[in-house]
Design an enzyme around this catalytic site. Structure first.
Site, short mmCIF file in Angstrom:
data_model
loop_
_atom_site.label_atom_id
_atom_site.label_comp_id
_atom_site.label_asym_id
_atom_site.label_seq_id
_atom_site.Cartn_x
_atom_site.Cartn_y
_atom_site.Cartn_z
N ASP A 14 0.80 -1.24 0.00
CA ASP A 14 0.00 0.00 0.00
C ASP A 14 0.83 1.29 0.00
O ASP A 14 0.48 2.25 0.71
CB ASP A 14 -0.96 0.00 1.19
N ASP A 53 -4.83 -0.75 -1.85
CA ASP A 53 -6.24 -0.57 -1.53
C ASP A 53 -6.92 -0.09 -2.81
O ASP A 53 -6.39 0.78 -3.51
CB ASP A 53 -6.39 0.50 -0.44
N HIS A 55 -10.72 0.68 -3.48
CA HIS A 55 -12.09 0.70 -2.98
C HIS A 55 -13.07 1.31 -3.99
O HIS A 55 -12.74 2.29 -4.67
CB HIS A 55 -12.16 1.54 -1.71
N HIS A 59 -17.44 3.09 -0.17
CA HIS A 59 -17.07 1.85 0.53
C HIS A 59 -17.48 1.91 2.00
O HIS A 59 -17.46 2.97 2.62
CB HIS A 59 -15.56 1.63 0.41
N HIS A 79 -10.59 7.11 0.86
CA HIS A 79 -9.22 6.96 0.38
C HIS A 79 -9.12 5.85 -0.65
O HIS A 79 -9.95 4.94 -0.68
CB HIS A 79 -8.26 6.65 1.54
N LYS A 104 -6.98 -4.88 -3.32
CA LYS A 104 -7.78 -5.42 -2.22
C LYS A 104 -8.80 -4.38 -1.75
O LYS A 104 -8.70 -3.21 -2.09
CB LYS A 104 -6.88 -5.85 -1.07
N CYS A 149 -2.10 -2.60 7.66
CA CYS A 149 -1.98 -3.51 6.52
C CYS A 149 -0.68 -4.30 6.51
O CYS A 149 -0.67 -5.46 6.10
CB CYS A 149 -2.17 -2.73 5.22
#
Length: 201
Positions: A14, A53, A55, A59, A79, A104, A149
């Site tokens: 990330d 990430d 999204h 989300h 974010h 993810k 994470c």
């Protein structure tokens, strides 16, 4: 010194614009991991993978997706919305040797801290199969944020059978004091190393 070989993988977690200074969920000093990770990418890892990430808008983990004053615990500023510049990997990150990017947190109602498993602890990203299929035995975890994470990824890696190392100077956390995170990781049998401890064979 730990000799890096073709059975080792570098995991870059990330390192995205929204988690860097100026982003809506900036990790303090987050940009300091980039030159350290870039140095590590030049070591002879058998594989290198990165996570993002990724999204959808609205989300469930976004505080803004809930009525004002009703956001549940564990929500965050909006974010890393899929396809936006904030979700992109840092431009200064050397991506030339990355063989896989895991995206993810794509399900609208489930967050995903780990690069292996969503927070529902059922949905898998496929990262473990990619690593295992390529003969990886050890993983070296770097990136953002240490206490979320990175830690979740490292714990899952260990649970899934990989000998797991977290590279201390290639990570930054949200919490100002990381001691509790390191205790948790140590309790899972995860090794704490620094980039200077790693060398090419």
């Amino acid at each position: 010194m730990i000799q890096i070989t073709g059975h080792d993988a570098l995991l870059i977690i990330d390192v995205q614009n929204d988690f860097l200074p100026g982003g809506p969920l900036a990790v303090p000093d987050g940009d300091a991991v980039v030159p350290v990770i870039n140095h590590l990418t030049r070591l002879p890892f058998g594989q290198q993978a990165a996570s993002q990430d990724w999204h959808p808008p609205g989300h469930a983990s976004f505080a803004g997706a809930h009525p004002k004053g009703a956001a549940p615990a564990g929500t965050w500023p909006d974010h890393c919305i899929a396809g936006t510049s904030g979700a992109a990997l840092a431009a200064s990150l050397d991506q030339t040797r990355i063989g896989l990017i895991v995206r993810k947190g794509r399900a609208p109602d489930a967050d995903s801290y780990s690069a292996f498993l969503d927070n529902d602890r059922v949905t898998r990203t496929g990262l473990e199969y990619w690593l295992s299929g390529l003969g990886i035995r050890r993983v070296f975890v770097t990136g953002l944020a240490l206490d979320y994470c990175v830690a979740f990824t490292a714990i899952d890696a260990k649970t899934l059978g990989f000998d797991t190392f977290v590279v201390e100077d290639a990570c930054r956390g949200i919490a100002p004091a990381p001691d509790a995170t390191w205790r948790t990781l140590g309790g899972h049998g995860i090794h704490r190393v620094r980039s200077g401890d790693l060398a090419g064979a």
